[in-house]
Design a protein around this motif. Sequence first.
Motif, PDB file in Angstrom:
ATOM      1  N   ASP A 192     -39.969  35.372  -7.976  1.00  0.00           N
ATOM      2  CA  ASP A 192     -40.378  36.245  -6.873  1.00  0.00           C
ATOM      3  C   ASP A 192     -40.704  35.402  -5.642  1.00  0.00           C
ATOM      4  O   ASP A 192     -41.661  34.635  -5.637  1.00  0.00           O
ATOM      5  CB  ASP A 192     -41.603  37.069  -7.308  1.00  0.00           C
ATOM      6  N   ASP A 193     -39.901  35.555  -4.596  1.00  0.00           N
ATOM      7  CA  ASP A 193     -40.112  34.772  -3.370  1.00  0.00           C
ATOM      8  C   ASP A 193     -41.384  35.159  -2.630  1.00  0.00           C
ATOM      9  O   ASP A 193     -41.832  34.439  -1.727  1.00  0.00           O
ATOM     10  CB  ASP A 193     -38.913  34.931  -2.430  1.00  0.00           C
ATOM     11  N   MET A 194     -41.994  36.294  -3.009  1.00  0.00           N
ATOM     12  CA  MET A 194     -43.255  36.689  -2.372  1.00  0.00           C
ATOM     13  C   MET A 194     -44.459  36.002  -3.009  1.00  0.00           C
ATOM     14  O   MET A 194     -45.578  36.121  -2.534  1.00  0.00           O
ATOM     15  CB  MET A 194     -43.414  38.213  -2.422  1.00  0.00           C
ATOM     16  N   GLN A 195     -44.211  35.300  -4.130  1.00  0.00           N
ATOM     17  CA  GLN A 195     -45.255  34.474  -4.734  1.00  0.00           C
ATOM     18  C   GLN A 195     -45.191  33.089  -4.083  1.00  0.00           C
ATOM     19  O   GLN A 195     -44.157  32.443  -4.102  1.00  0.00           O
ATOM     20  CB  GLN A 195     -45.036  34.320  -6.244  1.00  0.00           C
ATOM     21  N   HIS A 196     -46.309  32.639  -3.523  1.00  0.00           N
ATOM     22  CA  HIS A 196     -46.283  31.378  -2.796  1.00  0.00           C
ATOM     23  C   HIS A 196     -47.295  30.389  -3.373  1.00  0.00           C
ATOM     24  O   HIS A 196     -48.300  30.765  -3.975  1.00  0.00           O
ATOM     25  CB  HIS A 196     -46.593  31.608  -1.316  1.00  0.00           C
ATOM     26  N   GLY A 197     -46.999  29.115  -3.172  1.00  0.00           N
ATOM     27  CA  GLY A 197     -47.939  28.035  -3.403  1.00  0.00           C
ATOM     28  C   GLY A 197     -48.703  28.092  -4.701  1.00  0.00           C
ATOM     29  O   GLY A 197     -48.143  27.998  -5.797  1.00  0.00           O
ATOM     30  N   LEU A 198     -50.025  28.262  -4.563  1.00  0.00           N
ATOM     31  CA  LEU A 198     -50.936  28.186  -5.699  1.00  0.00           C
ATOM     32  C   LEU A 198     -50.642  29.256  -6.740  1.00  0.00           C
ATOM     33  O   LEU A 198     -50.832  29.028  -7.939  1.00  0.00           O
ATOM     34  CB  LEU A 198     -52.380  28.309  -5.206  1.00  0.00           C
ATOM     35  N   ASN A 199     -50.178  30.425  -6.303  1.00  0.00           N
ATOM     36  CA  ASN A 199     -49.847  31.487  -7.252  1.00  0.00           C
ATOM     37  C   ASN A 199     -48.802  31.020  -8.263  1.00  0.00           C
ATOM     38  O   ASN A 199     -48.930  31.239  -9.466  1.00  0.00           O
ATOM     39  CB  ASN A 199     -49.318  32.719  -6.511  1.00  0.00           C
ATOM     40  N   LYS A 200     -47.741  30.393  -7.772  1.00  0.00           N
ATOM     41  CA  LYS A 200     -46.689  29.932  -8.675  1.00  0.00           C
ATOM     42  C   LYS A 200     -47.175  28.799  -9.570  1.00  0.00           C
ATOM     43  O   LYS A 200     -46.793  28.715 -10.741  1.00  0.00           O
ATOM     44  CB  LYS A 200     -45.459  29.505  -7.873  1.00  0.00           C
ATOM     45  N   TRP A 201     -48.028  27.931  -9.017  1.00  0.00           N
ATOM     46  CA  TRP A 201     -48.609  26.864  -9.845  1.00  0.00           C
ATOM     47  C   TRP A 201     -49.445  27.449 -10.970  1.00  0.00           C
ATOM     48  O   TRP A 201     -49.397  26.992 -12.116  1.00  0.00           O
ATOM     49  CB  TRP A 201     -49.454  25.923  -8.980  1.00  0.00           C
ATOM     50  N   PHE A 202     -50.216  28.484 -10.646  1.00  0.00           N
ATOM     51  CA  PHE A 202     -51.070  29.120 -11.647  1.00  0.00           C
ATOM     52  C   PHE A 202     -50.224  29.789 -12.732  1.00  0.00           C
ATOM     53  O   PHE A 202     -50.511  29.680 -13.922  1.00  0.00           O
ATOM     54  CB  PHE A 202     -51.982  30.145 -10.977  1.00  0.00           C
ATOM     55  N   ILE A 203     -49.154  30.479 -12.319  1.00  0.00           N
ATOM     56  CA  ILE A 203     -48.263  31.126 -13.282  1.00  0.00           C
ATOM     57  C   ILE A 203     -47.624  30.093 -14.205  1.00  0.00           C
ATOM     58  O   ILE A 203     -47.592  30.251 -15.425  1.00  0.00           O
ATOM     59  CB  ILE A 203     -47.173  31.930 -12.542  1.00  0.00           C
ATOM     60  N   ALA A 204     -47.123  29.004 -13.618  1.00  0.00           N
ATOM     61  CA  ALA A 204     -46.461  27.963 -14.413  1.00  0.00           C
ATOM     62  C   ALA A 204     -47.441  27.298 -15.369  1.00  0.00           C
ATOM     63  O   ALA A 204     -47.107  27.036 -16.536  1.00  0.00           O
ATOM     64  CB  ALA A 204     -45.842  26.923 -13.480  1.00  0.00           C
TER      65      ALA A 204
END
Length: 383
Positions: free
Chosen positions: A132-144
């Motif tokens: 999801d390109d609307m997920q940015h920065g820290l959000n994607k790090w947290f998901i991963a």
Amino acid sequence: MNKTILKLSTKNPIIKFIRFIFIIFIWGLFSPIRLFIPKRKNLYLFGNNKGSIDNSYYLMDYLSKNFPDLDCFWVNRNSMEIYSLRSIWLHLRASKVFIVNGKTDILIWLVGHAEIHNLWHGIPMRKIRLDDDMQHGLNKWFIALSDWLTPAFHYVNSEYERNIIKSAFFRQKAILETGSPRTDIILHQKAANIAETSTTPTDIKKVLYAPTWRPYDSPSPLMSVDDCEYINKVCQKNNLILYIRAHFLENISIESQARFPLIQICDNDNDVNTELDQYDILISDYSSIIFDYSLLDRPIFLYTPDIDLYSEKVGFYLDYKDFVEGNNYTNWKTLMKALSSLTNKKLLENNLVLSSKFKKLGHTFTDARNMKRIADFAIKGKL
């Protein structure tokens, strides 16, 4: 049409960072405790932060009825009872955990080395999670990081969905093509209602309009008062009733509802999977409900007034415009005109072909034995 967004979404990076650090702290705090508490082999936990519905709830009911030696417990995520000593103890002792939305369905920081089984909550058309390109920065790090710390067994409906899960989740233990519990529920409802409707036919057609949520600021795809007047007239002329079911993140209401008796608002608290077979026609857009409804082999109409904006902001896993081959509508007048022409054999065939395409793409299994396949793997370790 009035619409209220129920989701509280913060874009403050400081709040996100604090939340991120807090979860890591709690995770580390409970890690030593989890190591010394043995798991109970026959204790399974099931959760869904949206309530007692969907894949995890259906599977719990199936396992409870068919495997009496299992101790199956439902996690009420929306009650303070989840933080009771009994709930904490069950989390610590459970050997297997079944979720449907994500790690927030349960108290993930308590389950330790329990097996996590992710049943997910729909076959996506839109890009999700890491895609999801609307997920940015820290959000994607947290998901991963969450995926890396707690990899799960994922159950999917088809090769199409397998590829999505593989891309959208950073790490998985395995991706298993079993079909989902909700498919069994829909097919069982279909079979049960065939006999009932054959003895009680009706000329009134029920139409379900179920749009997906827009995760950005945009004009609502729901109708205006002028649209309501036109839709109500078309429904009256063609023996139709339009039922509107908003996404669970939205509340909607119609101004002067009494003026439009043939337009009804569905109760979002009801389980849509157990009600799909009540409807003769579906109107939707980019929602996963399209894949679910395709199991019924009935007409599907696509209302997509913001297709270009949605594609730009959110993105798709399939070439949407190419896949639907022009069988979509961008305003209510042309859509309702098509609905009132369902006696047109060519139009009806086109809509049934579209429904069949979604069914073929989304579902490998339509034998209503998905929960048995999941149970065979979760309990016996084999498919």
